[in-house]
Design a protein around this motif. Structure first.
Motif, PDB file in Angstrom:
ATOM      1  N   LEU A 248       0.819  -1.213   0.000  1.00  0.00           N
ATOM      2  CA  LEU A 248       0.000   0.000   0.000  1.00  0.00           C
ATOM      3  C   LEU A 248       0.854   1.265   0.000  1.00  0.00           C
ATOM      4  CD1 LEU A 248      -2.785  -1.009   2.569  1.00  0.00           C
ATOM      5  CD2 LEU A 248      -2.900  -1.051   0.062  1.00  0.00           C
ATOM      6  N   ASN A 249       2.185   1.116  -0.030  1.00  0.00           N
ATOM      7  CA  ASN A 249       3.098   2.267   0.034  1.00  0.00           C
ATOM      8  C   ASN A 249       2.764   3.153   1.233  1.00  0.00           C
ATOM      9  OD1 ASN A 249       5.233   2.307  -1.891  1.00  0.00           O
ATOM     10  ND2 ASN A 249       3.680   2.462  -3.508  1.00  0.00           N
ATOM     11  N   ARG A 250       2.879   2.535   2.420  1.00  0.00           N
ATOM     12  CA  ARG A 250       2.607   3.243   3.667  1.00  0.00           C
ATOM     13  C   ARG A 250       3.715   3.018   4.673  1.00  0.00           C
ATOM     14  NH1 ARG A 250      -3.693   1.641   4.915  1.00  0.00           N
ATOM     15  NH2 ARG A 250      -4.651   2.839   3.213  1.00  0.00           N
ATOM     16  N   LEU A 251       3.809   3.963   5.587  1.00  0.00           N
ATOM     17  CA  LEU A 251       4.651   3.828   6.763  1.00  0.00           C
ATOM     18  C   LEU A 251       3.762   3.869   7.997  1.00  0.00           C
ATOM     19  CD1 LEU A 251       7.504   6.376   5.891  1.00  0.00           C
ATOM     20  CD2 LEU A 251       7.623   3.889   5.679  1.00  0.00           C
ATOM     21  N   TYR A 252       4.024   2.961   8.922  1.00  0.00           N
ATOM     22  CA  TYR A 252       3.347   2.959  10.217  1.00  0.00           C
ATOM     23  C   TYR A 252       4.402   3.235  11.286  1.00  0.00           C
ATOM     24  CZ  TYR A 252      -0.416   0.599   7.675  1.00  0.00           C
ATOM     25  OH  TYR A 252      -1.401   0.280   6.779  1.00  0.00           O
ATOM     26  N   VAL A 253       4.166   4.218  12.123  1.00  0.00           N
ATOM     27  CA  VAL A 253       5.114   4.615  13.167  1.00  0.00           C
ATOM     28  C   VAL A 253       4.446   4.433  14.523  1.00  0.00           C
ATOM     29  CG1 VAL A 253       6.459   6.518  14.142  1.00  0.00           C
ATOM     30  CG2 VAL A 253       6.261   6.271  11.651  1.00  0.00           C
ATOM     31  N   THR A 254       5.117   3.720  15.427  1.00  0.00           N
ATOM     32  CA  THR A 254       4.585   3.554  16.783  1.00  0.00           C
ATOM     33  C   THR A 254       5.321   4.460  17.757  1.00  0.00           C
ATOM     34  OG1 THR A 254       6.060   1.670  17.171  1.00  0.00           O
ATOM     35  CG2 THR A 254       3.843   1.176  16.425  1.00  0.00           C
ATOM     36  N   ASN A 255       4.556   5.015  18.680  1.00  0.00           N
ATOM     37  CA  ASN A 255       5.130   5.842  19.732  1.00  0.00           C
ATOM     38  C   ASN A 255       4.526   5.419  21.068  1.00  0.00           C
ATOM     39  OD1 ASN A 255       5.878   7.868  21.585  1.00  0.00           O
ATOM     40  ND2 ASN A 255       6.056   9.392  19.951  1.00  0.00           N
ATOM     41  N   SER A 291      -8.186   1.135  28.562  1.00  0.00           N
ATOM     42  CA  SER A 291      -7.391   1.315  29.780  1.00  0.00           C
ATOM     43  C   SER A 291      -6.046   1.975  29.518  1.00  0.00           C
ATOM     44  CB  SER A 291      -7.167  -0.045  30.455  1.00  0.00           C
ATOM     45  OG  SER A 291      -8.395  -0.637  30.819  1.00  0.00           O
ATOM     46  N   GLY A 292      -5.715   2.206  28.242  1.00  0.00           N
ATOM     47  CA  GLY A 292      -4.439   2.809  27.883  1.00  0.00           C
ATOM     48  C   GLY A 292      -3.374   1.774  27.620  1.00  0.00           C
ATOM     49  N   CYS A 293      -2.764   1.820  26.441  1.00  0.00           N
ATOM     50  CA  CYS A 293      -1.742   0.844  26.031  1.00  0.00           C
ATOM     51  C   CYS A 293      -0.520   1.549  25.476  1.00  0.00           C
ATOM     52  CB  CYS A 293      -2.283  -0.096  24.957  1.00  0.00           C
ATOM     53  SG  CYS A 293      -3.497  -1.278  25.521  1.00  0.00           S
ATOM     54  N   LEU A 294       0.564   0.794  25.413  1.00  0.00           N
ATOM     55  CA  LEU A 294       1.806   1.264  24.819  1.00  0.00           C
ATOM     56  C   LEU A 294       2.042   0.501  23.525  1.00  0.00           C
ATOM     57  CD1 LEU A 294       2.029   1.843  27.976  1.00  0.00           C
ATOM     58  CD2 LEU A 294       4.501   1.790  27.626  1.00  0.00           C
ATOM     59  N   PRO A 295       1.731   1.098  22.360  1.00  0.00           N
ATOM     60  CA  PRO A 295       1.971   0.415  21.085  1.00  0.00           C
ATOM     61  C   PRO A 295       3.465   0.354  20.779  1.00  0.00           C
ATOM     62  CG  PRO A 295       1.221   2.655  20.689  1.00  0.00           C
ATOM     63  CD  PRO A 295       1.145   2.440  22.176  1.00  0.00           C
ATOM     64  N   THR A 296       3.936  -0.819  20.361  1.00  0.00           N
ATOM     65  CA  THR A 296       5.378  -0.974  20.134  1.00  0.00           C
ATOM     66  C   THR A 296       5.745  -1.459  18.741  1.00  0.00           C
ATOM     67  OG1 THR A 296       5.378  -3.230  21.017  1.00  0.00           O
ATOM     68  CG2 THR A 296       5.805  -1.443  22.581  1.00  0.00           C
ATOM     69  N   SER A 297       4.812  -2.042  17.998  1.00  0.00           N
ATOM     70  CA  SER A 297       5.139  -2.508  16.653  1.00  0.00           C
ATOM     71  C   SER A 297       3.869  -2.689  15.847  1.00  0.00           C
ATOM     72  CB  SER A 297       5.935  -3.815  16.687  1.00  0.00           C
ATOM     73  OG  SER A 297       5.164  -4.859  17.247  1.00  0.00           O
TER      74      SER A 297
END
Length: 464
Positions: A248-255, A291-297
């Protein structure tokens, strides 16, 4: 080296795991079609070579003939820094096991942390400790060249045409451009990011994208023809990972610091700038994680239908009764999104029974695990810390998604379709967790159930 497996019939995922200090890490090969482990280290033959201590990263050759694992073993007294290589198990009805492990030694203090290649003949290694990049000849299994780069390199990306290699140097706030033919250095202009942490190359070889973690956090675009920065877009301090979707020619960035996932369009061509098309919150009160999460990948299905975000929650007083409110815990999760409109399709708890606990009388299942100190990610990555507490990857045929769960000592297998031919007893529902495959036993202390703990998976690698 053994003959490579036939790529047309080869569908596997590899998990890389930590062991306790001064014991070799592990690799496991999972058959995509059968949802089973068909090869694993450490070898049951204790005299046979195994992976090094403290594995940090892994890579597979484009022809899938060899898997390589970097281990920063010299962090432990008497440990050695090494890149290990093995032949994957052949695709067959009977598990053949992994090929014998070959050890490629590096100078003590190298602390290898990242591997990358788009070639079959050479593999490139980022050495955090010696601020260098080494080239390994994959036929002779020997280091043939080493070049000094910036301080503490942590990520590499070779462009698909094989001409250049880009290095994210965390310690010197710089990016190096190297010619792969001799590792000579090119002049790169315009980069001013702080703490670069990840780098990926676009499939047309015209651009590379660098993620910076420090300062305001930036997604930096570099034109590979001129080695010039052409754009820099904010993604917030603490961003940790980029996934490039060539379909899809996309970049996904996790913070994980801001609990946000960014989606960018990178349409192709020589002059384009990434366009932000979504910013998805995982903060408390959000749809993906109330509940709030930390996305990492992040990973995406090659069929273009969905993308998946691996994240986790921590709790000082665990809400899972199987762990108990008097204990802290980690809750690994996976959010599934529609790739066309970025809406949440479902959010999955990842622990299954077995190997985790359940009470079938009350229809309750374990969803959290006690934290493992070695699995906690640091604000600034180093080879003495874990880069990914949870990590996800998708199979090339779009039939499966995998999530390594460091604290749980297991890899979750998610069926992405409503066809469960290999698991007829499992629900025929798309995006269902069908099993958790435990990593090999570690050398740690015996648990209360009388068994040693599992090793801690930290990274996933997909074979064709």
């Amino acid at each position: 080296m053994e003959a490579p497996p036939a790529p047309a019939n080869f569908h596997a995922v590899f998990g890389i795991s930590h062991n306790v200090p001064n014991f070799p890490g592990g690799a496991m090969q999972i058959d995509v079609g059968g949802d089973s482990i068909i090869g694993e280290t450490p070898s049951s033959d204790k005299s046979a070579p195994n992976l090094g201590d403290n594995p940090t990263h892994a890579a597979i050759l484009p022809n899938h003939s060899q898997v390589f694992v970097a281990s920063a073993g010299s962090l432990s007294p008497g440990g050695v820094d090494v890149v290990s290589a093995f032949t994957p198990a052949f695709q067959s009805s009977t598990a053949t096991g992994l090929g014998a492990v070959i050890s490629i030694p590096l100078p003590t203090g190298s602390l290898p942390v990242f591997l990358n290649t788009t070639e079959n003949g050479f593999l490139y290694v980022a050495n955090f400790g010696t601020s260098s990049v080494s080239a390994i000849n994959t036929s002779s299994s020997a280091v043939v060249n080493t070049a000094i780069v910036g301080a503490n390199p942590v990520a590499l990306a070779e462009i698909p045409n094989g001409l250049k290699l880009y290095v994210a140097n965390q310690g010197s706030n710089s990016v190096s451009s190297l010619n792969t033919v001799d590792l000579s250095r090119n002049v790169l202009t315009g980069f001013s990011g702080i703490t670069p942490v990840w780098v990926v190359a676009r499939s047309d070889s015209q651009k590379v994208y660098v993620l910076t973690q420090g300062g305001t956090g930036q997604l930096v675009t570099i034109d590979t023809a001129t080695d010039t920065v052409t754009s820099s877009l904010p993604v917030g301090a603490g961003a940790n990972f980029i996934f490039y979707d060539p379909n899809l020619n996309r970049l996904y960035v996790t913070n994980p610091t801001t609990s946000t996932v960014y989606v960018f369009s990178v349409s192709g061509g020589a002059n384009d700038t990434p366009i932000q098309i979504a910013a998805i919150s995982f903060a408390s009160g959000s749809s993906p994680c109330p509940s709030g999460c930390l996305p990492t990948s992040v990973t995406a299905l090659p069929d273009g239908s969905r993308f998946y975000v691996a994240s986790y929650q921590t709790a000082a007083s665990c809400p899972d009764p199987f762990v108990g409110a008097t204990s802290a815990c980690v809750i690994p999760t996976l959010a599934v999104f529609d790739a066309n409109n970025y809406t949440l399709k479902t959010a999955l708890m990842l622990l299954t029974d077995p190997p985790f606990a359940a009470n079938l009388n009350t229809n309750t299942y374990q969803f959290a695990v006690p934290p493992v100190a070695a699995c906690a990610s640091a604000a600034l990555y180093s080879p003495s810390t874990t880069r990914f507490r949870v990590f996800t990857a998708a199979s090339p045929d779009s039939s499966r998604v995998y999530v390594s769960m460091c604290d749980a000592g297991a890899i979750a297998v998610i069926n992405t379709s409503d066809n469960n031919a290999n698991n007829p007893g499992a629900p025929s529902v798309a995006d269902t967790v069908i099993t958790d495959l435990p990593a090999a036993f570690s050398a740690g202390a015996i648990q209360s159930n009388g068994e040693p703990p599992n090793q801690n998976p930290i990274f996933l690698l997909i074979g064709q």
